[in-house]
Design an enzyme around this catalytic site. Structure first.
Site, PDB file in Angstrom:
ATOM      1  CG  ASP A  33      -1.962   1.056   1.222  1.00 56.87           C
ATOM      2  OD1 ASP A  33      -3.118   0.734   1.554  1.00 56.87           O
ATOM      3  OD2 ASP A  33      -1.657   2.207   0.876  1.00 56.87           O
ATOM      4  CG  ASP A  80      -2.791   3.404  -2.542  1.00 54.20           C
ATOM      5  OD1 ASP A  80      -3.839   2.742  -2.407  1.00 54.20           O
ATOM      6  OD2 ASP A  80      -2.153   3.898  -1.608  1.00 54.20           O
ATOM      7  CD  GLU A  81      -5.680  -0.937  -0.757  1.00 52.77           C
ATOM      8  OE1 GLU A  81      -5.456  -1.825   0.079  1.00 52.77           O
ATOM      9  OE2 GLU A  81      -6.525  -0.057  -0.593  1.00 52.77           O
TER      10      GLU A  81
HETATM   11  N1  DCP Z   1      -8.643   8.113  -1.831  1.00 49.44           N
HETATM   12  C1  DCP Z   1      -9.731   8.922  -2.153  1.00 49.44           C
HETATM   13  N2  DCP Z   1     -10.798   9.030  -1.300  1.00 49.44           N
HETATM   14  C2  DCP Z   1     -10.806   8.343  -0.134  1.00 49.44           C
HETATM   15  C3  DCP Z   1      -9.713   7.502   0.207  1.00 49.44           C
HETATM   16  C4  DCP Z   1      -8.639   7.423  -0.684  1.00 49.44           C
HETATM   17  O1  DCP Z   1      -9.715   9.540  -3.201  1.00 49.44           O
HETATM   18  N3  DCP Z   1     -11.846   8.447   0.706  1.00 49.44           N
HETATM   19  C5  DCP Z   1      -7.500   8.052  -2.775  1.00 49.44           C
HETATM   20  C6  DCP Z   1      -6.401   8.998  -2.379  1.00 49.44           C
HETATM   21  C7  DCP Z   1      -5.307   8.132  -1.838  1.00 49.44           C
HETATM   22  C8  DCP Z   1      -5.534   6.790  -2.541  1.00 49.44           C
HETATM   23  O2  DCP Z   1      -6.936   6.748  -2.815  1.00 49.44           O
HETATM   24  O3  DCP Z   1      -4.019   8.668  -2.078  1.00 49.44           O
HETATM   25  C9  DCP Z   1      -5.110   5.613  -1.706  1.00 49.44           C
HETATM   26  O4  DCP Z   1      -5.893   5.491  -0.553  1.00 49.44           O
HETATM   27  P1  DCP Z   1      -5.288   5.050   0.842  1.00 49.44           P
HETATM   28  O5  DCP Z   1      -6.433   4.780   1.744  1.00 49.44           O
HETATM   29  O6  DCP Z   1      -4.256   3.996   0.659  1.00 49.44           O
HETATM   30  O7  DCP Z   1      -4.597   6.393   1.381  1.00 49.44           O
HETATM   31  P2  DCP Z   1      -3.180   6.982   1.103  1.00 49.44           P
HETATM   32  O8  DCP Z   1      -2.368   6.139   0.187  1.00 49.44           O
HETATM   33  O9  DCP Z   1      -3.362   8.398   0.649  1.00 49.44           O
HETATM   34  O10 DCP Z   1      -2.528   7.042   2.535  1.00 49.44           O
HETATM   35  P3  DCP Z   1      -1.921   5.855   3.427  1.00 49.44           P
HETATM   36  O11 DCP Z   1      -0.497   6.233   3.631  1.00 49.44           O
HETATM   37  O12 DCP Z   1      -2.711   5.893   4.691  1.00 49.44           O
HETATM   38  O13 DCP Z   1      -2.100   4.586   2.658  1.00 49.44           O
HETATM   39 MG    MG Z   2      -2.145   4.104   0.531  1.00 47.09          MG
END
Ligand code: DCP
Ligand code: MG
Length: 371
Positions: free
Chosen positions: A9, A104-105
């Site tokens: 992730d 991203d995952e």
């Molecule tokens: N995303 C979005 N709306 C949300 C949750 C996520 O648009 N409610 C998008 C933005 C993030 C991406 O999806 O960058 C990946 O989601 P993650 O939950 O993995 O969050 P992040 O990668 O940003 O942060 P983390 O470091 O907690 O994984």
């Molecule tokens: Mg993420």
């Protein structure tokens, strides 16, 4: 046979990409999302911004209140997709068993990989190194005998970290694992579980399957295994969803139709973002639906097939009709699209016309404007 599953992730994915591309703002609190003036929401924030309480899904207006010097950047999905493809390219050098969950995952089944002396821990480490070298971004990883535990583990040492749960540690790990870590246990379910004196997976494991089914419905059957750290779901590269939806259970019931309609734009933005993840999805939409759960748990779903453009107006119409079936306070709202499978699609190639490129642009503009 014991499997070796890795969940990778990316760390604050969209925000990290924007930060990487703008050296002048490195180290500043950064968020990606819509405009604060027009009901925009935050897609994600970097870890600096999270220190102020800026998180995914809160309104941009609130985010700016929490962190007045927040740098707010509009989403650029094409750029995020390009990075996502690079990352998937790296995964595919290790295994074909890749199940992406979003841009991203992904889960990787590396049971049969011979690289790194067949050590899943080292493979995860190497993959994270490769990602950093090729994209300048950091990733976190979880390594475990199944998907349930690997996903929890990737979150454990975030950002830029990894955690391994070897098979012999599973019992001990789940015994004290807070119930909130189980996928599907949100605030509301967690509160319900705590009222029943269930705080950890260990507590859940003391319940019989009958008791679990009685309190949690069909899901109780899954809980029985998950709380013991058992999850046999395979990593399936060709998963074809039949529908895609977003739903939200509100901390406080929405008292009337108007307050339900107020919540639509936020859900709608998130649905469009989910649809962006896979460019093929847009061609597969063959209907829209709205789900409403009233405060007495009665749930109604109203679908409109043949609609292939998920417009906010159509969702509003559906919501009005669905609400009329109960006319009571609402605890959950959901929006979704029904998808056609690949096979059906071949027979109905003609219908592809139904999803014009112009509409896709309209979405993107809509998203960018955050209205
Ligand atoms: N995303 C979005 N709306 C949300 C949750 C996520 O648009 N409610 C998008 C933005 C993030 C991406 O999806 O960058 C990946 O989601 P993650 O939950 O993995 O969050 P992040 O990668 O940003 O942060 P983390 O470091 O907690 O994984
Ligand atoms: Mg993420």
């Amino acid at each position: 046979m014991t499997r070796k599953i890795i969940h990778v992730d990316m760390d604050s994915f969209y925000a990290s990409i924007e930060e990487r591309d703008r050296p002048e703002i490195q180290g500043c609190p950064i968020a990606v999302g819509g405009s604060p003036d027009s009901r925009g929401v935050i897609a994600t924030a970097n870890y600096e911004a999270r220190r102020y309480g800026v998180r995914s899904a809160i309104s941009s207006a609130r985010a700016v209140q929490l962190c007045p010097h927040l740098i707010l950047i509009r989403a650029d999905f094409d750029k995020y997709k390009t990075e996502s493809q690079k990352i998937r390219g790296i995964f595919s050098e290790y295994t074909e068993l890749i199940e992406p969950l979003s841009l991203d995952e992904a889960f990787l089944d590396v049971t049969d990989c011979t690289q790194c002396y067949s050590s899943a821990t080292m493979i995860a480490f190497e993959i994270r190194g490769r990602i950093h070298k090729d994209t300048g971004l950091t990733a976190s990883a979880g390594v475990a005998p199944n998907k349930f535990l690997a996903k929890i583990a990737s979150d454990w040492n975030k950002p830029d970290g990894q955690k391994v749960i070897p098979p012999e540690d599973v019992d001990q790990f789940v015994r004290i694992l807070p119930i909130e870590k189980i996928f599907g246990v949100g605030k509301v379910t967690a509160a319900k579980m705590k009222d029943l004196n269930l705080h950890t997976c260990g507590d859940l494991a003391k319940w019989s399957i009958e008791e679990l089914l009685k309190h949690f419905g069909k899901w109780g059957g899954e809980l029985f295994y998950l709380c013991r750290g058992i999850d046999e779901r395979p990593v399936s590269p060709h998963r074809e969803p039949k529908s895609l939806s977003v739903e939200y259970t509100y901390d406080e019931d929405l008292p009337d139709l108007e307050s339900c309609i107020d919540r639509l734009p936020t859900l709608y933005t998130e649905l469009l973002q989910r649809l962006e993840v896979d460019s093929q999805l847009r061609n597969k939409i063959r209907g829209l639906f709205v789900k409403v759960k009233f405060n007495d748990f009665q749930t109604t779903t109203l679908a409109r097939t043949r609609y292939t453009s998920p417009s906010l107006d159509t969702y509003r119409e559906l919501l009005v009709q669905a609400y009329a079936r109960g006319e009571r306070p609402v605890r959950l709202l959901g929006l979704g699209v029904r998808l056609i499978s690949e096979l059906d699609l071949e027979g109905l190639a003609v219908q592809l016309e139904l999803f014009p490129e112009s509409l896709i642009h309209e979405w993107k503009n809509w998203l960018a404007s955050g209205t």
